[in-house]
Motif scaffolding. Sequence first.
Motif: not given
Length: 186
Positions: A1-30
């Motif tokens: 599972e990714l959560d177990s190998i993600m560094l602390p800063w990355a875990k914190q960032l994922v926790a703050t992200r919302k689907e509405t912030d996904n760059p892909y939904f604003y026509c940016m490459p994935g």
Amino acid sequence: ELDSIMLPWAKQLVATRKETDNPYFYCMPGGPIRLTGGFGWRFLQHPTVNAKYIFQIQEGNSHSYRQIFTDGRKHPVDPSPTWYGHSIGWWEGTTLVVDTIGLNDKFWMDRPGTPHTEQLHLVERWTRDTFITLQRAVTVDDPGAFSRPFTVNFTANLADAGMEIMEYFCVENNQYGLPGGITNPK
């Protein structure tokens, strides 16, 4: 599972992200990992024995394409980071191996928002195991975001006869997510 190998800063960032912030939904490459998800895609190669390139095209966001150099060149020493990076490829028997570096840190690796850094290094192994399926194993190595490399696997199925990549139009800041009910209150 990714959560177990993600560094602390990355875990914190994922926790703050919302689907509405996904760059892909604003026509940016994935990015390379998401290039094969959701929309039609295909590999194109000039039909010669010593082809210099393979292109991977898709019908999503900006009619994206990815260039894979197959002429034996090496990666540049200090590539300028881009959405799809610098990819070199070669054949190991019937498996296409694609090595990619030089990726920017702007795209999310997946829908939940897994981040990465510009240290991201991908090695993909594409194997056609049956006439209608293509197996893809992607080894992800990013010491800036994960404590160790990991591999994710995907299976692609051949499209029905006559299916073509459709025209798709999307430009930066287009309100892509609105039809699906995705709104960004910013």
